[in-house]
Design a protein around this motif. Structure first.
Motif, PDB file in Angstrom:
ATOM      1  N   SER A 215      10.913 -66.020  -3.128  1.00  0.00           N
ATOM      2  CA  SER A 215      11.429 -66.460  -4.427  1.00  0.00           C
ATOM      3  C   SER A 215      12.341 -65.397  -5.036  1.00  0.00           C
ATOM      4  O   SER A 215      13.378 -65.715  -5.629  1.00  0.00           O
ATOM      5  CB  SER A 215      10.259 -66.750  -5.373  1.00  0.00           C
ATOM      6  N   SER A 216      11.948 -64.126  -4.873  1.00  0.00           N
ATOM      7  CA  SER A 216      12.777 -63.027  -5.380  1.00  0.00           C
ATOM      8  C   SER A 216      14.131 -63.011  -4.693  1.00  0.00           C
ATOM      9  O   SER A 216      15.166 -62.788  -5.317  1.00  0.00           O
ATOM     10  CB  SER A 216      12.065 -61.683  -5.156  1.00  0.00           C
ATOM     11  N   ILE A 217      14.106 -63.252  -3.396  1.00  0.00           N
ATOM     12  CA  ILE A 217      15.346 -63.271  -2.628  1.00  0.00           C
ATOM     13  C   ILE A 217      16.261 -64.393  -3.108  1.00  0.00           C
ATOM     14  O   ILE A 217      17.478 -64.218  -3.255  1.00  0.00           O
ATOM     15  CB  ILE A 217      15.045 -63.439  -1.122  1.00  0.00           C
ATOM     16  N   GLU A 218      15.671 -65.549  -3.381  1.00  0.00           N
ATOM     17  CA  GLU A 218      16.468 -66.726  -3.740  1.00  0.00           C
ATOM     18  C   GLU A 218      16.891 -66.740  -5.210  1.00  0.00           C
ATOM     19  O   GLU A 218      17.974 -67.207  -5.536  1.00  0.00           O
ATOM     20  CB  GLU A 218      15.661 -67.991  -3.431  1.00  0.00           C
ATOM     21  N   ASN A 219      16.023 -66.221  -6.073  1.00  0.00           N
ATOM     22  CA  ASN A 219      16.261 -66.397  -7.510  1.00  0.00           C
ATOM     23  C   ASN A 219      16.689 -65.138  -8.253  1.00  0.00           C
ATOM     24  O   ASN A 219      17.374 -65.221  -9.271  1.00  0.00           O
ATOM     25  CB  ASN A 219      14.990 -66.950  -8.178  1.00  0.00           C
ATOM     26  N   GLU A 220      16.267 -63.978  -7.785  1.00  0.00           N
ATOM     27  CA  GLU A 220      16.665 -62.748  -8.471  1.00  0.00           C
ATOM     28  C   GLU A 220      18.091 -62.375  -8.086  1.00  0.00           C
ATOM     29  O   GLU A 220      18.617 -62.836  -7.076  1.00  0.00           O
ATOM     30  CB  GLU A 220      15.674 -61.627  -8.134  1.00  0.00           C
ATOM     31  N   PRO A 221      18.731 -61.503  -8.881  1.00  0.00           N
ATOM     32  CA  PRO A 221      20.179 -61.288  -8.725  1.00  0.00           C
ATOM     33  C   PRO A 221      20.621 -60.386  -7.580  1.00  0.00           C
ATOM     34  O   PRO A 221      21.803 -60.068  -7.491  1.00  0.00           O
ATOM     35  CB  PRO A 221      20.550 -60.636 -10.071  1.00  0.00           C
ATOM     36  N   LEU A 222      19.702 -59.989  -6.700  1.00  0.00           N
ATOM     37  CA  LEU A 222      20.098 -59.031  -5.668  1.00  0.00           C
ATOM     38  C   LEU A 222      21.203 -59.562  -4.755  1.00  0.00           C
ATOM     39  O   LEU A 222      22.209 -58.884  -4.527  1.00  0.00           O
ATOM     40  CB  LEU A 222      18.882 -58.638  -4.826  1.00  0.00           C
TER      41      LEU A 222
END
Length: 243
Positions: A215-222
């Protein structure tokens, strides 16, 4: 030249031609000031030229570094998606009514479900630019701001990744080492583990931690951060320094 000006001043004084001397002195001062201004202007042009040469080199370094970082991140993204899928299938098979009938599948997804992945981007260029203050040479405001905030955005993602990897290495693996049998997958010890509530809860929690990472990969701005740095560095090079 200085001796010439001194001689002229002496002649004006000796001939009591004060007004002419003042005119001459003003002219002499004006020439000196103009000379200084010209020297400053040339020096300023040289400094600007040095800055532009360095900016071009910086943009090339940033583009190369972050293009590689983006490629590596996309590979890690794919790996975590596969890891989550394998873990979900592993959970399904250990919950089978008769695990021995699907022991091959359990073994297959066990080996796939517990691989650790870590995103280790190259940060040398960005850190060097920030530490030296050379990031200020970049005239593209958006690119400059992205480089300044890169470290914070990366750390937010890495924190979630560390949690998932630590849960496996500190919780699940020690439990299997203590209660299981790595040499014989279909052993009574392993079947007992797979039927235990604790092990199933550990797997459930592990899957949840992987879901957080994905989810972090898909949704956070990285990913967007990386993509924009690559795009803006290339655009700046093309627009400011066309070959």
């Amino acid at each position: 030249m200085i001796r010439f000006f001194s001689k002229q001043r002496f002649q004006f004084f000796s001939q009591n031609k004060t007004f002419k001397y003042l005119k001459y002195a003003i002219g002499e001062t004006t020439l000196v000031v103009i000379g200084i201004l010209i020297a400053l202007y040339i020096n300023n042009l040289n400094e600007i030229n040095k800055d532009r040469i360095r900016e071009k080199a910086i943009l090339k370094e940033v583009h190369k570094d972050f293009k590689k970082n983006l490629t590596n991140f996309l590979n890690v993204k794919e790996s975590y998606e596969e890891l989550l899928s394998a873990s979900t299938k592993f959970k399904k098979f250990i919950n089978h009514p008769t695990p021995l009938k699907v022991i091959d599948s359990i073994g297959k997804y066990y080996s796939l479900a517990f691989n650790g992945y870590t995103y280790n981007p190259s940060n040398g260029v960005a850190e060097s630019l920030i530490a030296s203050g050379e990031y200020q040479l970049i005239r593209n405001d958006a690119l400059r701001n992205l480089l300044i905030s890169w470290k914070d955005v990366l750390e937010d993602y890495i924190e979630e990744e560390k949690i998932a990897n630590a849960f496996w290495s500190e919780k699940i693996e020690p439990y299997i080492i203590e209660h299981g049998d790595f040499s014989n997958l279909s052993s009574k010890e392993n079947l007992k583990i797979m039927n235990s509530r604790k092990f199933k809860n550990l797997i459930e929690r592990y899957i949840y931690s992987l879901q957080i990472v994905v989810s972090s990969i898909e949704n956070e701005p990285l990913k967007e951060h990386l993509t924009q740095i690559v795009i803006l560095s290339e655009t700046s090079l093309t627009e400011l320094y066309p070959e």
